[in-house]
Design an enzyme around this catalytic site. Structure first.
Site, PDB file in Angstrom:
ATOM      1  N   ARG A 136      29.065  54.368  13.879  1.00 50.15           N
ATOM      2  CA  ARG A 136      28.098  54.306  14.988  1.00 50.15           C
ATOM      3  C   ARG A 136      28.097  55.623  15.767  1.00 50.15           C
ATOM      4  O   ARG A 136      27.060  56.009  16.308  1.00 50.15           O
ATOM      5  CB  ARG A 136      28.434  53.151  15.920  1.00 50.15           C
ATOM      6  CG  ARG A 136      28.084  51.841  15.270  1.00 50.15           C
ATOM      7  CD  ARG A 136      28.155  50.701  16.236  1.00 50.15           C
ATOM      8  NE  ARG A 136      27.511  49.543  15.633  1.00 50.15           N
ATOM      9  CZ  ARG A 136      27.747  48.299  15.979  1.00 50.15           C
ATOM     10  NH1 ARG A 136      28.603  48.031  16.934  1.00 50.15           N
ATOM     11  NH2 ARG A 136      27.113  47.314  15.390  1.00 50.15           N
ATOM     12  N   LYS A 164      23.887  29.946   9.321  1.00 50.71           N
ATOM     13  CA  LYS A 164      23.050  28.921   9.953  1.00 50.71           C
ATOM     14  C   LYS A 164      21.561  29.157   9.796  1.00 50.71           C
ATOM     15  O   LYS A 164      21.077  30.268   9.954  1.00 50.71           O
ATOM     16  CB  LYS A 164      23.360  28.926  11.450  1.00 50.71           C
ATOM     17  CG  LYS A 164      24.701  28.390  11.808  1.00 50.71           C
ATOM     18  CD  LYS A 164      24.627  27.985  13.255  1.00 50.71           C
ATOM     19  CE  LYS A 164      25.952  27.985  13.954  1.00 50.71           C
ATOM     20  NZ  LYS A 164      25.760  28.455  15.331  1.00 50.71           N
ATOM     21  N   GLY A 170      24.900  43.809  10.184  1.00 50.07           N
ATOM     22  CA  GLY A 170      25.824  42.684  10.139  1.00 50.07           C
ATOM     23  C   GLY A 170      26.663  42.602   8.868  1.00 50.07           C
ATOM     24  O   GLY A 170      27.066  43.620   8.305  1.00 50.07           O
ATOM     25  N   GLY A 207      21.578  41.909  15.257  1.00 49.22           N
ATOM     26  CA  GLY A 207      20.732  41.063  16.101  1.00 49.22           C
ATOM     27  C   GLY A 207      19.385  41.707  16.378  1.00 49.22           C
ATOM     28  O   GLY A 207      18.337  41.054  16.320  1.00 49.22           O
TER      29      GLY A 207
HETATM   30  P1  AMP Z   1      25.314  35.258   9.787  1.00 52.05           P
HETATM   31  O1  AMP Z   1      26.030  35.878  10.933  1.00 52.05           O
HETATM   32  O2  AMP Z   1      24.435  34.109  10.154  1.00 52.05           O
HETATM   33  O3  AMP Z   1      24.634  36.264   8.883  1.00 52.05           O
HETATM   34  O4  AMP Z   1      26.423  34.542   8.929  1.00 52.05           O
HETATM   35  C1  AMP Z   1      27.414  35.257   8.277  1.00 52.05           C
HETATM   36  C2  AMP Z   1      28.491  34.308   7.904  1.00 52.05           C
HETATM   37  O5  AMP Z   1      27.967  33.297   7.072  1.00 52.05           O
HETATM   38  C3  AMP Z   1      29.621  34.951   7.160  1.00 52.05           C
HETATM   39  O6  AMP Z   1      30.754  34.936   7.963  1.00 52.05           O
HETATM   40  C4  AMP Z   1      29.788  34.055   5.934  1.00 52.05           C
HETATM   41  O7  AMP Z   1      31.130  33.738   5.711  1.00 52.05           O
HETATM   42  C5  AMP Z   1      29.047  32.799   6.325  1.00 52.05           C
HETATM   43  N1  AMP Z   1      28.625  32.050   5.150  1.00 52.05           N
HETATM   44  C6  AMP Z   1      27.914  32.482   4.099  1.00 52.05           C
HETATM   45  N2  AMP Z   1      27.800  31.521   3.170  1.00 52.05           N
HETATM   46  C7  AMP Z   1      28.449  30.449   3.625  1.00 52.05           C
HETATM   47  C8  AMP Z   1      28.700  29.137   3.114  1.00 52.05           C
HETATM   48  N3  AMP Z   1      28.226  28.778   1.918  1.00 52.05           N
HETATM   49  N4  AMP Z   1      29.409  28.291   3.868  1.00 52.05           N
HETATM   50  C9  AMP Z   1      29.879  28.668   5.061  1.00 52.05           C
HETATM   51  N5  AMP Z   1      29.684  29.876   5.599  1.00 52.05           N
HETATM   52  C10 AMP Z   1      28.975  30.762   4.900  1.00 52.05           C
END
Ligand code: AMP
Length: 394
Positions: free
Chosen positions: A37, A198, A351, A374
């Site tokens: 960064r 999510k 991310g 974000g």
């Molecule tokens: P995000 O911040 O929404 O992009 O989510 C990233 C996170 O999603 C990472 O820490 C991954 O470990 C988690 N993730 C990805 N696939 C899965 C899964 N099948 N079950 C649970 N967590 C997951």
């Protein structure tokens, strides 16, 4: 969106306050573990140096909650900048206090000063008018180069722009160019890959992208809410039950719009959310009770690879499995390798996916890796980012 940059304004001999994103990871001793960064801010700083400006840098680091806390001091950043610029970067002991005022009132052309962590000021995250004015009083021009916080309306990202001529630095310019042209005028076929934990975090992006893309690939934890909405058995995989109707609607919308929406067809499951748990591969539509999906399987990797063949623009946000666990990183890593080989504009939305690509040493193979997770998501959703809106139009 066409915003003025530092090239559109006369900076020679002027005091220029640059909002950077120096929110770098540190180890327990405060040593910076990844300086990307800081490196990303150098083109703007060097341009200002070449144009004999007096440079006042500011940034946040962590969440110090509005008060001085040595743990979140920008001192390690000042030291790193001194090394990278081969020039002394002096750290003020405060943000708008005596130290900042003394240092900034005695500057020569080409001097570089770093203010202390802006979040030591309780007004920063409230976009406090008084703080915005006080920050503005230190300089003659405001430059925002902190894309990572451009989606936050804070004093140093937004409020200050009410009191000074406000333009973007090169980093924000680059982000707007790549993310903006992907949305406005993508070369087709345009494929988006969404993963992560999510659905609820990504509803806005899914909706916005359904109006733009030819193919939408969904993997990661969020895929299970869609699979369940289709009536499939997902075992104890992560699922947002209150989003099932929405997932159904999104599937229908994709259909109406002629967007190919791909979900996993096989899944790497485990008995627990752990790298050490017992594991196996199963059909994504029949995940047995007591098992949870932690990665996409090899057939899904093939399916996604086929969908990516010939793509000309790809946007990717979110890992396709729990890539922090070595056993379940394969899907994310295989798709990253595929993107690295494509003859396409590849844009990574910051991310975890960006971190995985960096870990694999594939960063140079991507067209653009956003510095704001974000912020890039909100941009892709079509939301207006306050830190960008506040800048002057061309
Ligand atoms: P995000 O911040 O929404 O992009 O989510 C990233 C996170 O999603 C990472 O820490 C991954 O470990 C988690 N993730 C990805 N696939 C899965 C899964 N099948 N079950 C649970 N967590 C997951």
């Amino acid at each position: 969106m066409n915003k003025k940059t530092i090239k559109d304004i006369d900076v020679v001999g002027k005091k220029v306050l640059v909002r950077c994103d120096f929110n770098v990871p540190q180890d327990e001793n405060g040593t910076i573990t990844d300086n990307r960064r800081i490196v990303a801010a150098l083109p703007t700083i060097k341009y200002l140096l070449e144009h004999n400006a007096k440079i006042i840098l500011c940034s946040h680091l962590g969440r110090p909650k509005g008060e001085f806390n040595l743990k979140y001091s920008l001192r390690p950043v000042a030291e790193e900048l001194t090394k990278l610029l081969e020039k002394k970067v002096q750290l003020a002991n405060d943000v708008i206090g005596e130290s900042a005022q003394n240092l900034t009132s005695n500057m020569k052309d080409g001097d570089v000063i770093l203010l202390e962590n802006v979040r030591f000021e309780p007004g920063e995250e409230k976009n406090d008018e008084q703080l915005s004015k006080q920050l503005a009083s230190l300089a003659e021009i405001y430059v925002n180069d902190a894309f990572g916080t451009a989606h936050r309306a804070h004093s140093s990202t937004t409020g200050i722009a009410n009191y000074l001529p406000a333009v973007s630095g090169f980093l924000i310019e680059k982000e707007l160019n790549f993310l903006g042209s992907a949305l406005e005028n993508p070369e087709r076929p345009f494929v988006a890959i969404l993963g992560g934990a999510k659905v609820s975090d990504k509803i806005g992006v899914i909706e916005a992208l359904l109006n733009k893309v030819n193919t939408l690939i969904i993997g990661g934890g969020m895929a299970f809410t869609f699979l369940k909405a289709q009536g499939h058995k997902i075992g104890k995989s992560i699922c947002e039950l209150n989003k099932l109707d929405l997932a159904k609607e999104l599937l229908e919308k994709a259909d109406e719009k002629g967007v190919k929406l791909l979900l996993p067809i096989d899944t790497h499951v485990a008995t627990d959310y752990s790298n050490e748990a017992e594991d196996k591969y199963v059909h994504s539509q029949e995940i047995p009770d007591g098992w949870e999906g932690l990665d996409i399987g090899p057939e899904t990797v093939k399916l996604f690879e086929t969908a990516l063949q010939g793509a000309k623009t790809v946007v990717w946000n979110g890992p396709l499995g729990v890539c922090e666990f070595p056993k379940f990183k394969n899907g994310t890593y295989e798709v990253a390798k595929m993107l690295a080989k494509l003859d396409a504009t590849t844009i990574i939305g910051g991310g975890d996916s960006a971190a995985a690509i960096e870990k694999m040493g594939l960063s140079d193979k991507m067209t653009h890796i956003s510095t704001g997770g974000g912020a890039s998501l909100e941009f892709l959703e079509g939301k207006k980012l306050p830190g960008i809106e506040a800048l002057q139009d061309k």
